[in-house]
Design an enzyme around this catalytic site. Structure first.
Site, short mmCIF file in Angstrom:
data_model
loop_
_atom_site.label_atom_id
_atom_site.label_comp_id
_atom_site.label_asym_id
_atom_site.label_seq_id
_atom_site.Cartn_x
_atom_site.Cartn_y
_atom_site.Cartn_z
N CYS A 14 53.23 16.29 50.21
CA CYS A 14 54.41 16.90 50.86
C CYS A 14 55.30 15.85 51.51
O CYS A 14 56.42 16.16 51.90
CB CYS A 14 53.97 17.93 51.88
SG CYS A 14 53.18 19.37 51.12
N ASP A 30 69.48 28.48 50.23
CA ASP A 30 69.17 28.60 48.81
C ASP A 30 69.70 27.41 48.02
O ASP A 30 70.88 27.05 48.12
CB ASP A 30 69.74 29.90 48.25
CG ASP A 30 69.22 30.21 46.86
OD1 ASP A 30 68.07 29.83 46.54
OD2 ASP A 30 69.97 30.83 46.08
N HIS A 31 68.82 26.80 47.26
CA HIS A 31 69.12 25.62 46.45
C HIS A 31 69.66 24.47 47.31
O HIS A 31 70.57 23.74 46.89
CB HIS A 31 70.06 25.96 45.30
CG HIS A 31 69.37 26.74 44.23
ND1 HIS A 31 69.22 28.10 44.30
CD2 HIS A 31 68.76 26.35 43.09
CE1 HIS A 31 68.56 28.53 43.24
NE2 HIS A 31 68.27 27.49 42.48
N GLU A 42 55.62 30.42 51.51
CA GLU A 42 55.93 29.14 50.89
C GLU A 42 55.36 29.10 49.48
O GLU A 42 55.97 28.57 48.55
CB GLU A 42 55.33 28.01 51.74
CG GLU A 42 55.59 26.63 51.19
CD GLU A 42 54.97 25.56 52.05
OE1 GLU A 42 55.61 25.17 53.04
OE2 GLU A 42 53.84 25.13 51.74
N HIS A 92 60.02 24.62 46.86
CA HIS A 92 59.28 25.87 46.89
C HIS A 92 60.19 27.02 46.48
O HIS A 92 61.40 26.96 46.68
CB HIS A 92 58.74 26.16 48.30
CG HIS A 92 57.76 25.15 48.78
ND1 HIS A 92 56.46 25.09 48.34
CD2 HIS A 92 57.89 24.13 49.67
CE1 HIS A 92 55.83 24.10 48.93
NE2 HIS A 92 56.68 23.50 49.75
N HIS A 131 62.32 20.14 50.34
CA HIS A 131 62.12 19.51 51.64
C HIS A 131 61.05 18.44 51.50
O HIS A 131 60.45 18.27 50.44
CB HIS A 131 61.73 20.54 52.71
CG HIS A 131 60.33 21.06 52.60
ND1 HIS A 131 59.53 21.28 53.68
CD2 HIS A 131 59.58 21.42 51.53
CE1 HIS A 131 58.36 21.75 53.30
NE2 HIS A 131 58.38 21.85 51.99
N HIS A 189 60.12 17.68 47.41
CA HIS A 189 59.45 18.68 46.59
C HIS A 189 60.04 20.03 46.96
O HIS A 189 60.71 20.15 47.99
CB HIS A 189 57.92 18.67 46.78
CG HIS A 189 57.47 19.15 48.12
ND1 HIS A 189 57.53 18.38 49.26
CD2 HIS A 189 56.96 20.34 48.50
CE1 HIS A 189 57.07 19.07 50.29
NE2 HIS A 189 56.71 20.28 49.85
#
Length: 136
Positions: free
Chosen positions: A33, A79-80, A125, A41, A14, A39
């Protein structure tokens, strides 16, 4: 009242960026960010439900069904993925961990059986930063 927690994990990218602000203001407020190249997490998601155990089974909820519910309503969607671009329930929102935790709540609550309710969404996070959301 009994509380039951399921831990799940997902990875997502995100960026934090307010399109109404200049690049300079975004960089000042969000720092790295706001990176134009995104980037990511490695999130840990704790879903806690509450209620009274069924007298016949002793279960608050069948944990296999809870696992499937979380997977179908949340994990498969995030996810991903790029939270800003790919996740329908995050469209039009700042993709902060706070907003993501509230969005996850909204994804799960309508699908829980009537004898249980969500107590908390805890979303890590990083190992040092997490959000807890207890509903409206």
């Amino acid at each position: 009242m009994v509380y039951l927690t399921r831990l799940e994990h997902f990875n997502a990218a995100h960026k934090l960026y307010n399109p109404g602000w200049s690049k300079e203001q975004n960089d000042m407020v969000f720092g790295v960010c706001a990176n134009e190249n995104w980037h990511g997490h490695n999130y840990d998601l704790y879903v806690t439900i509450k209620g009274e155990p069924n007298p016949d089974t002793g279960f608050l909820m069948d944990v296999k069904k809870l696992k499937i519910l979380i997977k179908e309503q949340v994990i498969n969607k995030v996810d991903h993925k790029n939270l800003n671009l790919d996740v329908d329930f995050m469209q039009g929102k700042m993709c902060s961990t706070e907003n993501l935790a509230m969005g996850i709540w909204q994804q799960l609550q309508p699908h829980l059986p009537p004898q249980v309710s969500l107590h908390c969404i805890k979303l890590y996070e990083t190992a040092r930063i997490y959000v807890e959301y207890f509903g409206d």
